[in-house]
Design a protein around this motif. Structure first.
Motif, PDB file in Angstrom:
ATOM      1  N   ALA A 179     -49.345 106.342  22.736  1.00  0.00           N
ATOM      2  CA  ALA A 179     -50.016 106.489  21.437  1.00  0.00           C
ATOM      3  C   ALA A 179     -50.861 105.269  21.090  1.00  0.00           C
ATOM      4  CB  ALA A 179     -48.986 106.738  20.342  1.00  0.00           C
ATOM      5  N   GLU A 180     -50.348 104.074  21.366  1.00  0.00           N
ATOM      6  CA  GLU A 180     -51.068 102.841  21.057  1.00  0.00           C
ATOM      7  C   GLU A 180     -51.980 102.403  22.203  1.00  0.00           C
ATOM      8  OE1 GLU A 180     -47.634 102.929  20.931  1.00  0.00           O
ATOM      9  OE2 GLU A 180     -47.367 103.131  18.769  1.00  0.00           O
ATOM     10  N   ARG A 181     -51.808 103.004  23.377  1.00  0.00           N
ATOM     11  CA  ARG A 181     -52.540 102.650  24.596  1.00  0.00           C
ATOM     12  C   ARG A 181     -52.348 101.173  24.925  1.00  0.00           C
ATOM     13  NH1 ARG A 181     -54.709 106.512  26.757  1.00  0.00           N
ATOM     14  NH2 ARG A 181     -55.975 105.355  28.215  1.00  0.00           N
ATOM     15  N   GLU A 182     -51.079 100.748  24.911  1.00  0.00           N
ATOM     16  CA  GLU A 182     -50.762  99.365  25.244  1.00  0.00           C
ATOM     17  C   GLU A 182     -49.386  99.272  25.891  1.00  0.00           C
ATOM     18  OE1 GLU A 182     -51.129  97.437  21.457  1.00  0.00           O
ATOM     19  OE2 GLU A 182     -49.039  97.786  20.953  1.00  0.00           O
ATOM     20  N   PHE A 183     -49.107  98.110  26.466  1.00  0.00           N
ATOM     21  CA  PHE A 183     -47.836  97.864  27.126  1.00  0.00           C
ATOM     22  C   PHE A 183     -46.933  97.011  26.252  1.00  0.00           C
ATOM     23  CE2 PHE A 183     -50.525  98.846  30.723  1.00  0.00           C
ATOM     24  CZ  PHE A 183     -49.686  99.549  31.558  1.00  0.00           C
ATOM     25  N   GLN A 184     -45.623  97.201  26.440  1.00  0.00           N
ATOM     26  CA  GLN A 184     -44.614  96.308  25.884  1.00  0.00           C
ATOM     27  C   GLN A 184     -43.858  95.747  27.076  1.00  0.00           C
ATOM     28  OE1 GLN A 184     -42.252  98.740  23.259  1.00  0.00           O
ATOM     29  NE2 GLN A 184     -43.653  98.438  21.562  1.00  0.00           N
ATOM     30  N   ALA A 185     -43.328  94.532  26.929  1.00  0.00           N
ATOM     31  CA  ALA A 185     -42.604  93.919  28.040  1.00  0.00           C
ATOM     32  C   ALA A 185     -41.330  93.257  27.547  1.00  0.00           C
ATOM     33  CB  ALA A 185     -43.484  92.892  28.745  1.00  0.00           C
ATOM     34  N   LEU A 186     -40.326  93.244  28.420  1.00  0.00           N
ATOM     35  CA  LEU A 186     -39.067  92.545  28.191  1.00  0.00           C
ATOM     36  C   LEU A 186     -39.004  91.440  29.231  1.00  0.00           C
ATOM     37  CD1 LEU A 186     -36.433  92.560  26.563  1.00  0.00           C
ATOM     38  CD2 LEU A 186     -35.466  94.041  28.316  1.00  0.00           C
ATOM     39  N   VAL A 187     -38.737  90.199  28.778  1.00  0.00           N
ATOM     40  CA  VAL A 187     -38.780  89.048  29.677  1.00  0.00           C
ATOM     41  C   VAL A 187     -37.511  88.214  29.555  1.00  0.00           C
ATOM     42  CG1 VAL A 187     -41.295  88.987  29.611  1.00  0.00           C
ATOM     43  CG2 VAL A 187     -40.012  87.575  28.014  1.00  0.00           C
ATOM     44  N   SER A 188     -37.369  87.257  30.482  1.00  0.00           N
ATOM     45  CA  SER A 188     -36.173  86.424  30.542  1.00  0.00           C
ATOM     46  C   SER A 188     -36.545  84.989  30.905  1.00  0.00           C
ATOM     47  CB  SER A 188     -35.219  86.994  31.599  1.00  0.00           C
ATOM     48  OG  SER A 188     -34.146  86.115  31.819  1.00  0.00           O
ATOM     49  N   LEU A 189     -35.645  84.059  30.563  1.00  0.00           N
ATOM     50  CA  LEU A 189     -35.763  82.662  30.974  1.00  0.00           C
ATOM     51  C   LEU A 189     -34.722  82.320  32.031  1.00  0.00           C
ATOM     52  CD1 LEU A 189     -36.366  80.760  27.598  1.00  0.00           C
ATOM     53  CD2 LEU A 189     -38.012  81.784  29.154  1.00  0.00           C
ATOM     54  N   PRO A 206     -53.871  90.031  27.129  1.00  0.00           N
ATOM     55  CA  PRO A 206     -54.058  91.131  26.182  1.00  0.00           C
ATOM     56  C   PRO A 206     -52.745  91.764  25.710  1.00  0.00           C
ATOM     57  CG  PRO A 206     -54.513  91.884  28.399  1.00  0.00           C
ATOM     58  CD  PRO A 206     -54.247  90.411  28.490  1.00  0.00           C
ATOM     59  N   VAL A 207     -51.616  91.399  26.305  1.00  0.00           N
ATOM     60  CA  VAL A 207     -50.325  91.990  25.935  1.00  0.00           C
ATOM     61  C   VAL A 207     -49.793  91.274  24.696  1.00  0.00           C
ATOM     62  CG1 VAL A 207     -48.019  92.637  26.716  1.00  0.00           C
ATOM     63  CG2 VAL A 207     -49.881  92.485  28.372  1.00  0.00           C
ATOM     64  N   GLN A 208     -49.606  92.034  23.617  1.00  0.00           N
ATOM     65  CA  GLN A 208     -49.199  91.462  22.332  1.00  0.00           C
ATOM     66  C   GLN A 208     -47.706  91.581  22.058  1.00  0.00           C
ATOM     67  OE1 GLN A 208     -51.558  89.956  20.151  1.00  0.00           O
ATOM     68  NE2 GLN A 208     -52.743  90.107  22.026  1.00  0.00           N
ATOM     69  N   ASN A 209     -47.018  92.503  22.709  1.00  0.00           N
ATOM     70  CA  ASN A 209     -45.611  92.768  22.408  1.00  0.00           C
ATOM     71  C   ASN A 209     -44.715  92.436  23.597  1.00  0.00           C
ATOM     72  OD1 ASN A 209     -45.981  93.827  19.739  1.00  0.00           O
ATOM     73  ND2 ASN A 209     -46.832  95.655  20.675  1.00  0.00           N
ATOM     74  N   ILE A 210     -44.391  91.160  23.741  1.00  0.00           N
ATOM     75  CA  ILE A 210     -43.482  90.704  24.784  1.00  0.00           C
ATOM     76  C   ILE A 210     -42.240  90.176  24.081  1.00  0.00           C
ATOM     77  CG2 ILE A 210     -43.146  89.086  26.679  1.00  0.00           C
ATOM     78  CD1 ILE A 210     -46.231  89.080  26.974  1.00  0.00           C
ATOM     79  N   TYR A 211     -41.079  90.749  24.398  1.00  0.00           N
ATOM     80  CA  TYR A 211     -39.845  90.357  23.709  1.00  0.00           C
ATOM     81  C   TYR A 211     -38.939  89.564  24.639  1.00  0.00           C
ATOM     82  CZ  TYR A 211     -35.572  90.601  20.974  1.00  0.00           C
ATOM     83  OH  TYR A 211     -34.447  90.279  20.276  1.00  0.00           O
ATOM     84  N   LEU A 212     -38.486  88.424  24.141  1.00  0.00           N
ATOM     85  CA  LEU A 212     -37.532  87.565  24.833  1.00  0.00           C
ATOM     86  C   LEU A 212     -36.276  87.513  23.980  1.00  0.00           C
ATOM     87  CD1 LEU A 212     -36.641  85.444  26.923  1.00  0.00           C
ATOM     88  CD2 LEU A 212     -37.978  83.752  25.655  1.00  0.00           C
ATOM     89  N   SER A 213     -35.227  88.208  24.424  1.00  0.00           N
ATOM     90  CA  SER A 213     -33.973  88.288  23.682  1.00  0.00           C
ATOM     91  C   SER A 213     -33.197  86.979  23.777  1.00  0.00           C
ATOM     92  CB  SER A 213     -33.118  89.428  24.245  1.00  0.00           C
ATOM     93  OG  SER A 213     -31.832  89.399  23.685  1.00  0.00           O
ATOM     94  N   HIS A 214     -32.412  86.681  22.747  1.00  0.00           N
ATOM     95  CA  HIS A 214     -31.580  85.469  22.787  1.00  0.00           C
ATOM     96  C   HIS A 214     -30.552  85.544  23.921  1.00  0.00           C
ATOM     97  CE1 HIS A 214     -28.807  88.088  20.624  1.00  0.00           C
ATOM     98  NE2 HIS A 214     -27.845  87.215  20.853  1.00  0.00           N
TER      99      HIS A 214
END
Length: 176
Positions: A157-167, A107-115
């Motif tokens: 406000a959006e009632r959702e999570f954001q995540a920051l991830v790595s490889l 259900p998590v839509q905003n997961i960011y993987l930085s370069h």
């Protein structure tokens, strides 16, 4: 990732849904609970609500003064989804930018993987940009990527999570 939780809840049943025999009452409570549960979406402590598994107990109903509706305190078990730091998960790439990619996982839509957190991968510009490493492993749109969670943030406000991830780690990256 998935948690089994027991939660108290207040279910309001309209007066016209009540049956003298009580047979339809439990059905009405379960249907109303499922509707309200689906609308709730998520909480900071428990994560995303996925499913109601069992209805543990139904308390004594109390009639509301103005409307005549009946409020039933219930306790039920359910399953929730929440990401934790250090957890290894898989997600699907849905957006590629020059500085990283956005993934979806459950259900998590905003997961960011930085370069910066993709060692050995370089951005290859083009009509549909991709990230590629020296071994010709690609991170493209709709590719499944295994990652480690660095951190999560609750957006009230959006009632959702954001995540920051790595490889950064063994066996992380595109899944073939």
């Amino acid at each position: 990732m998935f948690l089994k939780v027991q939660m108290p809840w207040n279910v309001i049943i309209p007066a016209d849904s009540l049956d003298a025999k009580g047979l339809m009452l439990k059905k009405a409570i379960v249907i109303r609970l499922m509707d309200e549960f689906a609308c709730k979406k998520a909480t900071k402590d428990l994560g995303y609500f996925m499913a109601v598994t069992t209805l543990e107990s139904i308390g004594e109903g109390r009639v509301r003064q103005n409307s005549g509706d009946v409020l039933f305190p219930v306790v039920f078990s359910g399953i929730t989804f929440k990401m934790y730091r250090g957890e290894i998960l898989q997600g699907v790439v849905h957006k590629i930018l020059k500085h990283g990619v956005f993934l979806r996982c459950g259900p998590v839509q905003n997961i960011y993987l930085s370069h910066i957190k993709m060692p050995d991968y370089q951005y290859v510009p083009g009509e549909n940009g991709i990230f590629m490493n020296d071994k010709h492993s690609k991170i493209d749109k709709d590719v499944i990527v295994r990652f480690i969670v660095i951190g999560t943030k609750w957006m009230e406000a959006e009632r959702e999570f954001q995540a920051l991830v790595s490889l950064e780690g063994d066996y992380l990256g595109p899944v073939s």
